[in-house]
Design a protein around this motif. Sequence first.
Motif, PDB file in Angstrom:
ATOM      1  N   ARG A 299       0.859  -1.190   0.000  1.00 52.98           N
ATOM      2  CA  ARG A 299       0.000   0.000   0.000  1.00 52.98           C
ATOM      3  C   ARG A 299       0.888   1.229   0.000  1.00 52.98           C
ATOM      4  O   ARG A 299       1.887   1.279   0.728  1.00 52.98           O
ATOM      5  N   ALA A 300       0.559   2.212  -0.821  1.00 51.69           N
ATOM      6  CA  ALA A 300       1.349   3.439  -0.920  1.00 51.69           C
ATOM      7  C   ALA A 300       0.523   4.634  -0.464  1.00 51.69           C
ATOM      8  O   ALA A 300      -0.673   4.727  -0.763  1.00 51.69           O
ATOM      9  N   GLU A 301       1.150   5.549   0.260  1.00 47.38           N
ATOM     10  CA  GLU A 301       0.467   6.761   0.692  1.00 47.38           C
ATOM     11  C   GLU A 301       1.429   7.939   0.649  1.00 47.38           C
ATOM     12  O   GLU A 301       2.652   7.769   0.739  1.00 47.38           O
ATOM     13  N   LEU A 302       0.868   9.130   0.484  1.00 44.89           N
ATOM     14  CA  LEU A 302       1.646  10.364   0.477  1.00 44.89           C
ATOM     15  C   LEU A 302       1.661  10.937   1.887  1.00 44.89           C
ATOM     16  O   LEU A 302       0.613  11.033   2.536  1.00 44.89           O
ATOM     17  N   VAL A 303       2.837  11.327   2.358  1.00 45.34           N
ATOM     18  CA  VAL A 303       2.987  11.797   3.736  1.00 45.34           C
ATOM     19  C   VAL A 303       3.856  13.052   3.759  1.00 45.34           C
ATOM     20  O   VAL A 303       4.507  13.395   2.781  1.00 45.34           O
ATOM     21  N   SER A 304       3.858  13.729   4.888  1.00 48.59           N
ATOM     22  CA  SER A 304       4.793  14.830   5.118  1.00 48.59           C
ATOM     23  C   SER A 304       5.303  14.740   6.552  1.00 48.59           C
ATOM     24  O   SER A 304       4.714  14.042   7.384  1.00 48.59           O
ATOM     25  N   ALA A 305       6.374  15.447   6.834  1.00 48.49           N
ATOM     26  CA  ALA A 305       6.920  15.445   8.188  1.00 48.49           C
ATOM     27  C   ALA A 305       5.944  16.073   9.170  1.00 48.49           C
ATOM     28  O   ALA A 305       5.946  15.741  10.352  1.00 48.49           O
ATOM     29  N   GLU A 306       5.100  16.974   8.654  1.00 48.28           N
ATOM     30  CA  GLU A 306       4.180  17.710   9.524  1.00 48.28           C
ATOM     31  C   GLU A 306       2.837  17.036   9.685  1.00 48.28           C
ATOM     32  O   GLU A 306       2.017  17.470  10.502  1.00 48.28           O
ATOM     33  N   GLY A 307       2.563  16.012   8.910  1.00 53.99           N
ATOM     34  CA  GLY A 307       1.271  15.349   8.965  1.00 53.99           C
ATOM     35  C   GLY A 307       0.386  15.750   7.797  1.00 53.99           C
ATOM     36  O   GLY A 307       0.859  16.343   6.819  1.00 53.99           O
ATOM     37  N   PRO A 308      -0.907  15.444   7.862  1.00 56.22           N
ATOM     38  CA  PRO A 308      -1.809  15.761   6.751  1.00 56.22           C
ATOM     39  C   PRO A 308      -1.813  17.252   6.426  1.00 56.22           C
ATOM     40  O   PRO A 308      -1.999  18.088   7.314  1.00 56.22           O
ATOM     41  N   ARG A 309      -1.588  17.586   5.171  1.00 56.89           N
ATOM     42  CA  ARG A 309      -1.619  18.989   4.733  1.00 56.89           C
ATOM     43  C   ARG A 309      -1.498  19.049   3.219  1.00 56.89           C
ATOM     44  O   ARG A 309      -1.109  18.079   2.571  1.00 56.89           O
ATOM     45  N   GLU A 310      -1.838  20.201   2.654  1.00 58.14           N
ATOM     46  CA  GLU A 310      -1.601  20.467   1.245  1.00 58.14           C
ATOM     47  C   GLU A 310      -0.136  20.900   1.093  1.00 58.14           C
ATOM     48  O   GLU A 310       0.319  21.791   1.810  1.00 58.14           O
ATOM     49  N   VAL A 311       0.582  20.263   0.174  1.00 61.04           N
ATOM     50  CA  VAL A 311       2.004  20.550   0.003  1.00 61.04           C
ATOM     51  C   VAL A 311       2.225  21.077  -1.409  1.00 61.04           C
ATOM     52  O   VAL A 311       1.811  20.453  -2.390  1.00 61.04           O
ATOM     53  N   VAL A 312       2.884  22.220  -1.505  1.00 60.40           N
ATOM     54  CA  VAL A 312       3.098  22.888  -2.789  1.00 60.40           C
ATOM     55  C   VAL A 312       4.345  22.327  -3.458  1.00 60.40           C
ATOM     56  O   VAL A 312       5.426  22.295  -2.862  1.00 60.40           O
ATOM     57  N   SER A 313       4.193  21.900  -4.705  1.00 60.70           N
ATOM     58  CA  SER A 313       5.341  21.393  -5.452  1.00 60.70           C
ATOM     59  C   SER A 313       6.125  22.556  -6.055  1.00 60.70           C
ATOM     60  O   SER A 313       5.668  23.701  -6.066  1.00 60.70           O
ATOM     61  N   GLY A 314       7.294  22.246  -6.596  1.00 60.33           N
ATOM     62  CA  GLY A 314       8.094  23.249  -7.281  1.00 60.33           C
ATOM     63  C   GLY A 314       7.759  23.361  -8.752  1.00 60.33           C
ATOM     64  O   GLY A 314       8.441  24.068  -9.492  1.00 60.33           O
ATOM     65  N   VAL A 315       6.706  22.664  -9.195  1.00 58.66           N
ATOM     66  CA  VAL A 315       6.297  22.673 -10.600  1.00 58.66           C
ATOM     67  C   VAL A 315       5.008  23.479 -10.731  1.00 58.66           C
ATOM     68  O   VAL A 315       3.907  22.967 -10.530  1.00 58.66           O
TER      69      VAL A 315
END
Length: 229
Positions: A35-51
């Motif tokens: 199973r794959a999931e998207l994560v961040s160090a801060e927890g659930p949030r909208e993360v802005v890409s550099g693209v």
Amino acid sequence: MLAQIVLFDGFDLLDVLAPYEVLYGGGMASGGALRAELVSAEGPREVVSGVGGVTLRATAALDPARADLVVVPGAAGRVGEPGEVPDHDAGAGEWRADEFIPVLLGRTLNTELPGLLKAAMDRPEVTVATVCGGSLVLAMAGLLEGRYATTHHMGLDMLDATGVNAVRARVVDDGDLVTGAGVTSGLDLGLYLLERELGPRIAHAVEELFAYERRGTPWRHHGPAPVAL
């Protein structure tokens, strides 16, 4: 098996989406073994890409105690000078569009991400994988000294400067550390991880689904050294 793919401000979209879709496909082909999931160090949030400021949503926090596989992408932005290594306080302040990639990577050092990645690397049962400049995130945090790794060809000198044995290869397997080169190598990295963890038949099924054949021979520090060609 749980794969957590890390998002941080300024991440490269393809570095994330290529391995995510490959690993997700591997989960389907294996009947849910991965199973794959998207994560961040801060927890659930909208993360802005550099693209173009495109955002993805992290649905959970990076958790080395839960993850079996952690995938770290690189950043997208302006290239900067070859071999440029940002200071540890580089990039203080909020993310802005079109920043230099070394600054975006260096900014991760001011977050909880390095500590979480260290915790993941300290657990032998966790495999940490990177795409493109993701290996530089680990290297700048002092986590790859003496290890074998690769990155985008424009960042190999920077990787070498941090004490890493930089290898010019598409995928480098150093045991619990597996690194990929430029952005499209995320496909090859994902397929190699599927073969390594779930077997070649699962990896082949995803190759057929994606109409893509894995490129390059994964490099490992085994066997005789080649003579000059």
